[in-house]
Design a protein around this motif. Structure first.
Motif, PDB file in Angstrom:
ATOM      1  N   PRO A  70     -51.430 -86.070  18.216  1.00  0.00           N
ATOM      2  CA  PRO A  70     -50.023 -85.652  18.258  1.00  0.00           C
ATOM      3  C   PRO A  70     -49.197 -86.330  17.184  1.00  0.00           C
ATOM      4  N   GLU A  71     -48.165 -85.632  16.713  1.00  0.00           N
ATOM      5  CA  GLU A  71     -47.303 -86.186  15.689  1.00  0.00           C
ATOM      6  C   GLU A  71     -45.921 -85.548  15.773  1.00  0.00           C
ATOM      7  N   PRO A  72     -44.928 -86.153  15.167  1.00  0.00           N
ATOM      8  CA  PRO A  72     -43.593 -85.548  15.148  1.00  0.00           C
ATOM      9  C   PRO A  72     -43.648 -84.196  14.452  1.00  0.00           C
ATOM     10  N   PRO A  76     -39.962 -87.733  11.177  1.00  0.00           N
ATOM     11  CA  PRO A  76     -39.809 -88.642  12.312  1.00  0.00           C
ATOM     12  C   PRO A  76     -38.699 -89.659  12.108  1.00  0.00           C
ATOM     13  N   GLY A  80     -38.556 -90.106  19.652  1.00  0.00           N
ATOM     14  CA  GLY A  80     -39.118 -88.772  19.776  1.00  0.00           C
ATOM     15  C   GLY A  80     -39.315 -88.414  21.231  1.00  0.00           C
ATOM     16  N   LEU A  82     -41.544 -85.576  24.081  1.00  0.00           N
ATOM     17  CA  LEU A  82     -42.572 -84.560  24.303  1.00  0.00           C
ATOM     18  C   LEU A  82     -42.428 -84.003  25.702  1.00  0.00           C
ATOM     19  N   LEU A 109     -48.463 -92.584  16.020  1.00  0.00           N
ATOM     20  CA  LEU A 109     -47.031 -92.307  16.160  1.00  0.00           C
ATOM     21  C   LEU A 109     -46.198 -93.528  15.761  1.00  0.00           C
ATOM     22  N   LEU A 114     -42.074 -94.097  14.902  1.00  0.00           N
ATOM     23  CA  LEU A 114     -41.541 -93.955  16.262  1.00  0.00           C
ATOM     24  C   LEU A 114     -41.580 -95.287  17.009  1.00  0.00           C
ATOM     25  N   ILE A 117     -40.553 -93.235  22.857  1.00  0.00           N
ATOM     26  CA  ILE A 117     -41.010 -91.883  23.181  1.00  0.00           C
ATOM     27  C   ILE A 117     -40.526 -91.530  24.580  1.00  0.00           C
ATOM     28  N   THR A 167     -36.708 -86.090  17.329  1.00  0.00           N
ATOM     29  CA  THR A 167     -37.757 -85.143  16.982  1.00  0.00           C
ATOM     30  C   THR A 167     -38.677 -84.891  18.159  1.00  0.00           C
ATOM     31  N   ILE A 169     -42.371 -84.181  19.697  1.00  0.00           N
ATOM     32  CA  ILE A 169     -43.753 -84.546  19.392  1.00  0.00           C
ATOM     33  C   ILE A 169     -44.663 -83.474  19.965  1.00  0.00           C
TER      34      ILE A 169
END
Length: 329
Positions: A70-72, A76, A80, A82, A109, A114, A117, A167, A169
């Motif tokens: 997983p990534e932004p 980023p 972030g 999700l 991440l 980041l 989260i 952002t 994720i």
């Protein structure tokens, strides 16, 4: 739903008959993965595509359309969020189960900037994919690594709504060199930027008390100096080198160890084990000599049982060095 794809060229269980690696099997909450005579076996009907297997695989052999990395989804920042597929705001192609947040994914991440989260999820305890959820343990391990390097930690929290101006994720792809430069990762040591996430982070050291997540530990009292672990280590975490004074020694680089366990599986003497969240071990000094039993040149740990007697481990085990006498009457 993404179905796991397994690269047999990377999977240590497929490559080495002696391997007992079962990281992906143990991580699968739906028991869709099992080990058989031909390696890994997948029950596609039972798989939920949560990404837990990809997050757990030590060698990156399991992929799930990017859920394992997983990534932004935009440039980023420090924060972030999700959302899982079972959450009202998580439906769609960008949904991501918390099972996909393994230690390597969280490290990636963090390396992308980041520091917080926010997770929008349903009730993980009641979710079939939430069984054995270990994301909080992974966050704790990452923060221990960061703290020992005097780096800021990562905060994982839950909320009902995504924070503003942050952002999202989601499933991503392997980050290329250009994006690493864009996100400021080029400040890492030369060669580290192309390494796996944990190796990149662990290449930064703050002295003898710096922690590493996986640390191969060699027991000089059991080691026979066969070099099997060094020859077959997939990440070259173990090596035999000459010290500054020309003496041979075994050296461990825990920064690159991925916890595949192959070194432990290979060693018939149980002379190596994997420590976790500990400092790097001291090199193991070796001595070389010509065995007075068979005449073969060998090297063994200086503090082990074989160095003092001048007998190689094979002769010591079989007794070949002992002379035979016949008494005639």
């Amino acid at each position: 739903m993404a179905i796991p794809q397994i690269d047999a060229e990377l999977c240590v269980l497929s490559r080495f008959d002696v391997s007992t690696c079962s990281a992906c099997v143990e991580a699968c909450p739906s028991k869709a993965l099992t080990t058989g005579e031909d390696g890994l076996e997948l029950d596609a009907a039972a798989c939920s595509g949560c990404g837990g297997c990809g997050a757990a695989c030590p060698s990156g052999a399991v992929t799930l359309d990017g859920a394992e990395c997983p990534e932004p989804l935009s440039r980023p920042g420090a924060e972030g969020w999700l959302a899982c597929s079972r959450h009202a705001q998580g439906k769609g192609g960008d949904a991501l189960c918390l099972q996909a947040l393994g230690l390597a994914a969280l490290t990636r991440l963090w390396l992308q900037g980041l520091r917080r989260i926010t997770c929008l999820t349903g009730d993980c305890a009641a979710c079939p994919d939430g069984a054995g959820l270990s994301v909080h343990r992974h966050v704790a391990a990452l923060n221990a690594l960061l703290a020992s390097r005097k780096l800021p930690g990562l905060l994982l929290e839950r909320a009902g709504e995504p924070p503003r101006r942050t952002t999202r994720i989601g499933p991503g792809t392997a980050t290329d060199a250009g994006r690493r430069r864009l996100f400021g990762l080029s400040a890492l040591p030369m060669g580290a930027a192309s390494a796996p996430p944990l190796a990149r982070l662990q290449s930064l050291s703050c002295g003898p008390d710096t922690l590493y997540v996986n640390v191969p530990l060699i027991d000089p009292g059991r080691c026979t100096g066969c070099d099997a672990c060094i020859s077959l280590c997939p990440t070259a975490s173990l090596s035999r080198v000459k010290s500054g004074d020309g003496e041979m020694q075994y050296v461990v680089d825990p920064a690159t160890c991925n916890d595949c366990g192959l070194c432990c599986d290979l060693c018939g003497e149980n002379a190596i084990r994997l420590g976790h969240l500990s400092a790097a071990p001291q090199p193991v000094a070796l001595v070389g000599f010509r065995c007075r039993g068979c005449g073969v040149n060998v090297h063994v740990p200086a503090l082990g049982p074989y160095a003092a007697h001048g007998i190689c481990p094979v002769c010591d085990r079989t007794g070949h060095h002992k002379r035979l006498f016949q008494v005639l009457e």
